[in-house]
Design a protein around this motif. Structure first.
Motif, PDB file in Angstrom:
ATOM      1  N   HIS A  47       0.821  -1.226   0.000  1.00 38.25           N
ATOM      2  CA  HIS A  47       0.000   0.000   0.000  1.00 38.25           C
ATOM      3  C   HIS A  47       0.852   1.274   0.000  1.00 38.25           C
ATOM      4  N   ARG A  70      -4.373   0.889 -11.441  1.00 35.50           N
ATOM      5  CA  ARG A  70      -5.601   1.692 -11.382  1.00 35.50           C
ATOM      6  C   ARG A  70      -6.853   0.817 -11.220  1.00 35.50           C
ATOM      7  N   GLU A  71      -6.741  -0.458 -11.566  1.00 33.21           N
ATOM      8  CA  GLU A  71      -7.869  -1.381 -11.406  1.00 33.21           C
ATOM      9  C   GLU A  71      -7.979  -1.926  -9.986  1.00 33.21           C
ATOM     10  N   GLN A  72      -6.900  -1.822  -9.199  1.00 33.55           N
ATOM     11  CA  GLN A  72      -6.904  -2.302  -7.814  1.00 33.55           C
ATOM     12  C   GLN A  72      -7.454  -1.209  -6.900  1.00 33.55           C
ATOM     13  N   GLU A  73      -8.322  -1.574  -6.000  1.00 34.58           N
ATOM     14  CA  GLU A  73      -8.872  -0.605  -5.055  1.00 34.58           C
ATOM     15  C   GLU A  73      -7.763   0.074  -4.240  1.00 34.58           C
ATOM     16  N   ALA A  74      -6.772  -0.705  -3.797  1.00 39.26           N
ATOM     17  CA  ALA A  74      -5.715  -0.183  -2.924  1.00 39.26           C
ATOM     18  C   ALA A  74      -4.855   0.886  -3.594  1.00 39.26           C
ATOM     19  N   ARG A  76      -5.903   2.613  -6.609  1.00 36.73           N
ATOM     20  CA  ARG A  76      -6.695   3.357  -7.599  1.00 36.73           C
ATOM     21  C   ARG A  76      -6.355   4.853  -7.593  1.00 36.73           C
ATOM     22  N   HIS A  77      -6.114   5.412  -6.409  1.00 33.91           N
ATOM     23  CA  HIS A  77      -5.866   6.853  -6.299  1.00 33.91           C
ATOM     24  C   HIS A  77      -4.435   7.196  -5.886  1.00 33.91           C
TER      25      HIS A  77
END
Length: 126
Positions: A47, A70-74, A76-77
């Motif tokens: 992370h 960018r497809e991973q929630e962890a 994405r931003h």
């Protein structure tokens, strides 16, 4: 307050060492990956607060890795700065389409990279 974590991704050990030396004065926690596939795996586990990502790498290049991050929630931003010798306009456009936040060309300008890293990590603090 915990230290900010930066993921450095490059298949060149020399480039990874150079980036680590540039960032050493910032007191950041550094983790590394040697290709795009490993970058996605390490990012999911560690992370990071910021990712420095090379474009030309084995297994998965930086563009593919950026899309996957960018497809991973962890992640994405998470800010992603592409760091590459491929500074041509078409490569920059592809990187931004893939979701990168910023772009730095090699050879790395120490002051430019430091300024960008601090801007993204200080922004994340506020």
């Amino acid at each position: 307050m915990s230290r900010k974590r930066v993921l450095l991704v490059d298949d060149s050990q020399a480039a990874l060492m150079m980036e680590q030396m540039i960032l050493a004065s910032g007191g950041y926690e550094i983790c590394t990956a040697g290709d795009g596939v490993a970058a996605v795996e390490v990012a999911a586990r560690e992370h990071p607060d910021l990712i420095l990502l090379d474009i030309v790498m084995p297994r998965a290049d930086g563009i593919a890795a950026c899309v996957a991050l960018r497809e991973q929630e962890a992640t994405r931003h998470t800010p992603i700065i592409m760091v590459t010798t491929r500074g041509e306009e078409e490569n920059m456009e592809a990187a931004f389409r893939a979701g990168c936040t910023d772009f730095v060309t090699k050879p790395i300008n120490h002051a430019e990279l430091t300024t960008k890293v601090r801007a993204y990590l200080d922004e994340a603090c506020s």
